[in-house]
Design a protein around this motif. Structure first.
Motif, PDB file in Angstrom:
ATOM      1  N   CYS A 129      -0.734   0.138  -4.966  1.00  0.00           N
ATOM      2  CA  CYS A 129      -0.318   1.792  -5.319  1.00  0.00           C
ATOM      3  C   CYS A 129      -1.225   2.047  -6.719  1.00  0.00           C
ATOM      4  O   CYS A 129      -0.848   3.194  -7.075  1.00  0.00           O
ATOM      5  CB  CYS A 129       1.263   1.991  -5.571  1.00  0.00           C
ATOM      6  SG  CYS A 129       1.983   1.720  -3.917  1.00  0.00           S
ATOM      7  N   HIS A 130      -2.054   1.161  -7.071  1.00  0.00           N
ATOM      8  CA  HIS A 130      -2.955   1.583  -8.034  1.00  0.00           C
ATOM      9  C   HIS A 130      -4.275   1.364  -7.726  1.00  0.00           C
ATOM     10  O   HIS A 130      -5.297   1.477  -8.551  1.00  0.00           O
ATOM     11  CB  HIS A 130      -2.614   0.557  -9.394  1.00  0.00           C
ATOM     12  CG  HIS A 130      -1.704   1.222 -10.213  1.00  0.00           C
ATOM     13  ND1 HIS A 130      -1.874   1.877 -11.525  1.00  0.00           N
ATOM     14  CD2 HIS A 130      -0.185   0.658 -10.129  1.00  0.00           C
ATOM     15  CE1 HIS A 130      -0.712   2.383 -12.016  1.00  0.00           C
ATOM     16  NE2 HIS A 130       0.344   1.659 -11.557  1.00  0.00           N
ATOM     17  N   ILE A 131      -4.675   1.310  -6.505  1.00  0.00           N
ATOM     18  CA  ILE A 131      -5.832   1.115  -5.853  1.00  0.00           C
ATOM     19  C   ILE A 131      -6.099   2.161  -4.678  1.00  0.00           C
ATOM     20  O   ILE A 131      -7.162   3.109  -4.661  1.00  0.00           O
ATOM     21  CB  ILE A 131      -6.242  -0.116  -5.368  1.00  0.00           C
ATOM     22  CG1 ILE A 131      -6.088  -1.360  -6.597  1.00  0.00           C
ATOM     23  CG2 ILE A 131      -7.567  -0.468  -4.796  1.00  0.00           C
ATOM     24  CD1 ILE A 131      -6.162  -2.727  -6.208  1.00  0.00           C
ATOM     25  N   TRP A 132      -5.240   2.036  -3.744  1.00  0.00           N
ATOM     26  CA  TRP A 132      -5.487   2.644  -2.460  1.00  0.00           C
ATOM     27  C   TRP A 132      -4.287   3.779  -2.197  1.00  0.00           C
ATOM     28  O   TRP A 132      -3.215   3.451  -2.277  1.00  0.00           O
ATOM     29  CB  TRP A 132      -5.305   1.804  -1.300  1.00  0.00           C
ATOM     30  CG  TRP A 132      -6.658   0.788  -1.350  1.00  0.00           C
ATOM     31  CD1 TRP A 132      -7.805   1.098  -1.357  1.00  0.00           C
ATOM     32  CD2 TRP A 132      -6.359  -0.585  -1.667  1.00  0.00           C
ATOM     33  NE1 TRP A 132      -8.678  -0.057  -1.303  1.00  0.00           N
ATOM     34  CE2 TRP A 132      -7.781  -1.048  -1.656  1.00  0.00           C
ATOM     35  CE3 TRP A 132      -5.437  -1.438  -1.715  1.00  0.00           C
ATOM     36  CZ2 TRP A 132      -8.215  -2.487  -1.783  1.00  0.00           C
ATOM     37  CZ3 TRP A 132      -5.809  -2.775  -1.716  1.00  0.00           C
ATOM     38  CH2 TRP A 132      -7.029  -3.299  -1.926  1.00  0.00           C
ATOM     39  N   GLY A 133      -4.671   4.957  -2.072  1.00  0.00           N
ATOM     40  CA  GLY A 133      -3.803   6.181  -1.551  1.00  0.00           C
ATOM     41  C   GLY A 133      -4.151   7.470  -2.306  1.00  0.00           C
ATOM     42  O   GLY A 133      -5.359   7.617  -2.387  1.00  0.00           O
ATOM     43  N   THR A 134      -3.271   8.446  -2.222  1.00  0.00           N
ATOM     44  CA  THR A 134      -3.721   9.693  -2.675  1.00  0.00           C
ATOM     45  C   THR A 134      -3.145   9.887  -4.156  1.00  0.00           C
ATOM     46  O   THR A 134      -2.051   9.358  -4.507  1.00  0.00           O
ATOM     47  CB  THR A 134      -3.048  10.823  -1.761  1.00  0.00           C
ATOM     48  OG1 THR A 134      -1.716  10.573  -1.702  1.00  0.00           O
ATOM     49  CG2 THR A 134      -3.516  10.635  -0.416  1.00  0.00           C
ATOM     50  N   VAL A 164       2.910   3.650   3.466  1.00  0.00           N
ATOM     51  CA  VAL A 164       3.368   2.309   3.805  1.00  0.00           C
ATOM     52  C   VAL A 164       4.271   1.756   2.847  1.00  0.00           C
ATOM     53  O   VAL A 164       5.376   1.135   3.216  1.00  0.00           O
ATOM     54  CB  VAL A 164       2.323   1.203   4.265  1.00  0.00           C
ATOM     55  CG1 VAL A 164       2.710   0.211   4.719  1.00  0.00           C
ATOM     56  CG2 VAL A 164       1.409   1.880   5.371  1.00  0.00           C
ATOM     57  N   VAL A 165       3.741   1.376   1.743  1.00  0.00           N
ATOM     58  CA  VAL A 165       4.514   0.856   0.564  1.00  0.00           C
ATOM     59  C   VAL A 165       5.742   1.697   0.467  1.00  0.00           C
ATOM     60  O   VAL A 165       6.791   1.449  -0.214  1.00  0.00           O
ATOM     61  CB  VAL A 165       3.819   0.693  -0.787  1.00  0.00           C
ATOM     62  CG1 VAL A 165       4.607   0.153  -1.677  1.00  0.00           C
ATOM     63  CG2 VAL A 165       2.420  -0.368  -0.322  1.00  0.00           C
ATOM     64  N   GLY A 166       5.493   3.092   0.512  1.00  0.00           N
ATOM     65  CA  GLY A 166       6.597   4.029   0.122  1.00  0.00           C
ATOM     66  C   GLY A 166       7.745   3.898   1.048  1.00  0.00           C
ATOM     67  O   GLY A 166       8.970   3.958   0.639  1.00  0.00           O
ATOM     68  N   VAL A 167       7.671   3.470   2.358  1.00  0.00           N
ATOM     69  CA  VAL A 167       8.483   3.061   3.419  1.00  0.00           C
ATOM     70  C   VAL A 167       9.360   1.808   3.100  1.00  0.00           C
ATOM     71  O   VAL A 167      10.457   1.609   3.004  1.00  0.00           O
ATOM     72  CB  VAL A 167       8.050   3.189   4.761  1.00  0.00           C
ATOM     73  CG1 VAL A 167       9.379   2.779   5.595  1.00  0.00           C
ATOM     74  CG2 VAL A 167       7.744   4.617   5.029  1.00  0.00           C
ATOM     75  N   LEU A 168       8.460   0.876   2.821  1.00  0.00           N
ATOM     76  CA  LEU A 168       8.853  -0.672   2.669  1.00  0.00           C
ATOM     77  C   LEU A 168       9.738  -0.790   1.432  1.00  0.00           C
ATOM     78  O   LEU A 168      10.594  -1.483   1.423  1.00  0.00           O
ATOM     79  CB  LEU A 168       7.700  -1.643   3.032  1.00  0.00           C
ATOM     80  CG  LEU A 168       7.002  -1.757   4.226  1.00  0.00           C
ATOM     81  CD1 LEU A 168       5.789  -2.646   3.956  1.00  0.00           C
ATOM     82  CD2 LEU A 168       7.972  -2.155   5.228  1.00  0.00           C
TER      83      LEU A 168
END
Length: 339
Positions: free
Chosen positions: A255-260, A274-278
């Motif tokens: 979450c400090h590399i890939w995403g919006t 994905v990390v948001g859900v998990l």
């Protein structure tokens, strides 16, 4: 005091005099209203401390490999997966609602029993004592993706190997370095005054024992066998700790590399679905860094945030109050303008 430290102190003082205590907790600056003390807080791990951290990382991994072999061989049924899932829910909620949003960022207020419950649930995740966890995380927010950030994935520059080394550092490697970052008096002076949290913090050895003993005991009692005790320890204990750890660490790395990044946040934080859900809402990380004290991380209706649902439910029941969320005006003001 250095010129940089003096400037920071002056800025903090000006902000503190122009905002109410509630407004300071949701101000644009990523840090809480914690005094910055000009002293060195880099300390070295002892050999025993480093060995304990290494064991806490390696043992759940080895156990998970064994568990997958047993699962593949048909020696595990849905009961053991449910046991692991139940403890995963309890301990992840403990981290997201307790350690992170309640203790570190004070995004809502709660009475002693609720604070005790969530602090214990978070301690069962085996991610360290609650006050230590908060101190490290507050340091991360003040220096996010800069030199003093304990676990930025951008510490090794660009390029393929820079990304690989940075990912490893942010995900796991920072915990194995010689330096440790948990100067409680500097980063958590408010928490040191909380008797409930300090009692839980100082009894971490007890929670670290119970996090394995409880699922093992449940497995043994349900099956009335030592094999059940062992499978309970394996799935509800070690495998669950492995999953909770790596999902939590993905917030630091992925979450400090890939995403919006829909909001301005002064760092490289990203929203990752994905990390948001998990991670029960923690993966909406750019939202969080833009509004650090918000109890809600999934700011859009479609951004699943189980931690927020939990907090909102507790608020409806009257168990928590002063729940802090950004106003529509603040959300609009921090939106990035599309090029």
């Amino acid at each position: 005091m250095s010129n940089a430290s003096a400037s920071s102190a002056v800025i903090d003082a000006v902000v503190a005099t122009t905002l109410t205590p509630a407004e300071r907790l949701v101000a644009d600056a990523p840090e809480l209203d914690v005094p910055v003390v000009a002293h060195e807080d880099h300390h070295e791990f002892t050999l025993i401390e480093r060995g304990t951290v290494l064991l806490a990382i390696a043992l759940p991994f080895v156990a998970t490999v064994l568990a997958v072999v047993l699962l593949w061989g048909g020696m595990v049924n849905l009961w053991w997966l449910a046991l692991a899932g139940g403890f995963y829910f309890i301990t992840t909620i403990g981290i997201t609602v307790g350690y992170h949003r309640m203790i570190t960022h004070k995004s809502f207020d709660a009475g002693p029993l609720v604070r005790l419950m969530f602090a214990v649930f978070g301690s069962l995740s085996l991610e360290g004592p609650c006050v230590q966890w908060a101190a490290i995380h507050r340091r991360h927010h003040r220096h996010s993706d800069h030199e003093e950030d304990p676990h930025s994935p951008h510490a090794y520059g660009g390029g393929f190997w820079g990304v690989v080394r940075g990912f490893w550092h942010a995900h796991t490697g920072w915990m194995l370095r010689k330096e440790k970052y948990h100067d409680f008096e500097r980063w958590s002076p408010d928490l040191l005054k909380d008797r409930v949290l300090m009692r839980v913090n100082n009894l971490f050895w007890l929670w670290a024992t119970l996090t394995f003993l409880l699922p093992a005991a449940i497995g043994g009692l349900v099956t009335m066998s030592w094999a059940g005790f062992g499978l309970g320890l394996l799935w509800g204990g070690l495998v669950r700790v492995f999953l909770v750890h790596h999902v939590t660490w993905c917030v630091n790395s992925i979450c400090h590399i890939w995403g919006t990044a829909p909001y301005k946040s002064h760092d490289e934080s990203r929203n990752n679905a994905v990390v948001g859900v998990l991670a029960f809402g923690e993966g909406w990380h750019n939202n969080h860094h833009a509004f650090p004290a918000s109890a809600r991380h999934g700011l859009k209706w479609w951004q699943l945030d189980i931690a927020w649902i939990t907090i909102r439910t507790l608020e409806k029941l009257g168990l928590v109050w002063n729940v802090r969320v950004p106003t529509p005006e603040r959300l609009k003001a921090k939106e990035r303008v599309a090029a």
